[in-house]
Design a protein around this motif. Sequence first.
Motif, PDB file in Angstrom:
ATOM      1  N   SER A  31       0.810  -1.215   0.000  1.00 17.70           N
ATOM      2  CA  SER A  31       0.000   0.000   0.000  1.00 17.70           C
ATOM      3  C   SER A  31       0.845   1.268   0.000  1.00 17.70           C
ATOM      4  O   SER A  31       0.423   2.284   0.494  1.00 17.70           O
ATOM      5  CB  SER A  31      -0.910   0.007   1.221  1.00 17.70           C
ATOM      6  OG  SER A  31      -0.137  -0.032   2.414  1.00 17.70           O
ATOM      7  N   SER A  32       2.048   1.196  -0.535  1.00 14.76           N
ATOM      8  CA  SER A  32       2.963   2.327  -0.432  1.00 14.76           C
ATOM      9  C   SER A  32       3.150   3.071  -1.743  1.00 14.76           C
ATOM     10  O   SER A  32       4.184   3.693  -1.974  1.00 14.76           O
ATOM     11  CB  SER A  32       4.319   1.852   0.100  1.00 14.76           C
ATOM     12  OG  SER A  32       4.183   1.335   1.402  1.00 14.76           O
ATOM     13  N   PRO A  85      -1.728   3.941   4.217  1.00 15.38           N
ATOM     14  CA  PRO A  85      -0.330   3.814   3.780  1.00 15.38           C
ATOM     15  C   PRO A  85       0.573   4.669   4.665  1.00 15.38           C
ATOM     16  O   PRO A  85       0.105   5.595   5.334  1.00 15.38           O
ATOM     17  CB  PRO A  85      -0.379   4.373   2.358  1.00 15.38           C
ATOM     18  CG  PRO A  85      -1.442   5.431   2.433  1.00 15.38           C
ATOM     19  CD  PRO A  85      -2.478   4.909   3.407  1.00 15.38           C
ATOM     20  N   SER A  86       1.836   4.388   4.666  1.00 10.55           N
ATOM     21  CA  SER A  86       2.784   5.231   5.393  1.00 10.55           C
ATOM     22  C   SER A  86       4.176   5.055   4.802  1.00 10.55           C
ATOM     23  O   SER A  86       4.477   4.030   4.179  1.00 10.55           O
ATOM     24  CB  SER A  86       2.803   4.888   6.886  1.00 10.55           C
ATOM     25  OG  SER A  86       3.315   3.592   7.109  1.00 10.55           O
ATOM     26  N   ASP A  87       5.008   6.078   4.990  1.00 16.38           N
ATOM     27  CA  ASP A  87       6.422   6.042   4.589  1.00 16.38           C
ATOM     28  C   ASP A  87       6.569   5.598   3.137  1.00 16.38           C
ATOM     29  O   ASP A  87       7.216   4.595   2.834  1.00 16.38           O
ATOM     30  CB  ASP A  87       7.204   5.108   5.516  1.00 16.38           C
ATOM     31  CG  ASP A  87       7.135   5.543   6.968  1.00 16.38           C
ATOM     32  OD1 ASP A  87       7.762   6.558   7.304  1.00 16.38           O
ATOM     33  OD2 ASP A  87       6.431   4.887   7.758  1.00 16.38           O
ATOM     34  N   CYS A  88       5.969   6.382   2.244  1.00 19.07           N
ATOM     35  CA  CYS A  88       5.931   6.004   0.824  1.00 19.07           C
ATOM     36  C   CYS A  88       7.078   6.582   0.004  1.00 19.07           C
ATOM     37  O   CYS A  88       7.166   6.323  -1.193  1.00 19.07           O
ATOM     38  CB  CYS A  88       4.610   6.466   0.198  1.00 19.07           C
ATOM     39  SG  CYS A  88       3.146   5.758   0.980  1.00 19.07           S
ATOM     40  N   CYS A 123       2.981   9.815   1.018  1.00 15.31           N
ATOM     41  CA  CYS A 123       1.958   8.926   0.442  1.00 15.31           C
ATOM     42  C   CYS A 123       0.879   9.699  -0.313  1.00 15.31           C
ATOM     43  O   CYS A 123      -0.006   9.091  -0.929  1.00 15.31           O
ATOM     44  CB  CYS A 123       1.305   8.088   1.537  1.00 15.31           C
ATOM     45  SG  CYS A 123       2.465   7.010   2.408  1.00 15.31           S
TER      46      CYS A 123
END
Length: 223
Positions: A31-32, A85-88, A123
Amino acid sequence: MRPGAVATALAIGLGLAGSLALPIAPARAASSTPGAFDFYVLSLSWSPGFCATGGDAKARDQCAAGSGLGFVVHGLWPQFTHGFPSDCGPAGRFPSRQALDTVAGVYPDAGLARYEWRKHGTCSGLSPTDYFAAVKQARDAVVVPQPFQAPRAEQTWAPMDVARAFAAANPGLRTDETAVTCRSGDLEEVRVCLAKDLRGFVPCPEVARASCRAPGMTVPPVR
């Protein structure tokens, strides 16, 4: 948009277990991809509650006596219907000073702005400058109800009444498009779910389920 007047007064003893909110679900797998999300969550932190529950050790300027801070932006978070999402983005990518200057006075400090960009802004699919412009646009779109505009006396509210106050102050906003969280019996945050284009509010059942389960909570005054 007119602030709504909501009458509430509860005198309830709160225990730690009863006052904690359920966390928002963790990110789902794969999910990134920047820009791939369903809606935004604008998280507004109640500074006196944050500072009363350990925040003063992490944010001295925000929690300093005389700061006069009430609701401040914690973050603008890309969110899925289920999870987030996180840290994309690349770990070493930081927003410029010029980008940070655009949100001066929106976040309580630049350190939080940098952290929020790395964890959530990457993100969004936006550049740092455009993301921070979106943060300011989202904050400006939400009216803080009058009882929470620099109160000088402690209050007691039911979480649902806080949600109703925000709904009354923001035409088109429903209580199922918000979450009111608490920590150790104090108001912690109000989270508002916004469309990706920031032009309206959207239902967000999973986010709403993170609301405080306690029958009442303390709203510490600004300092």
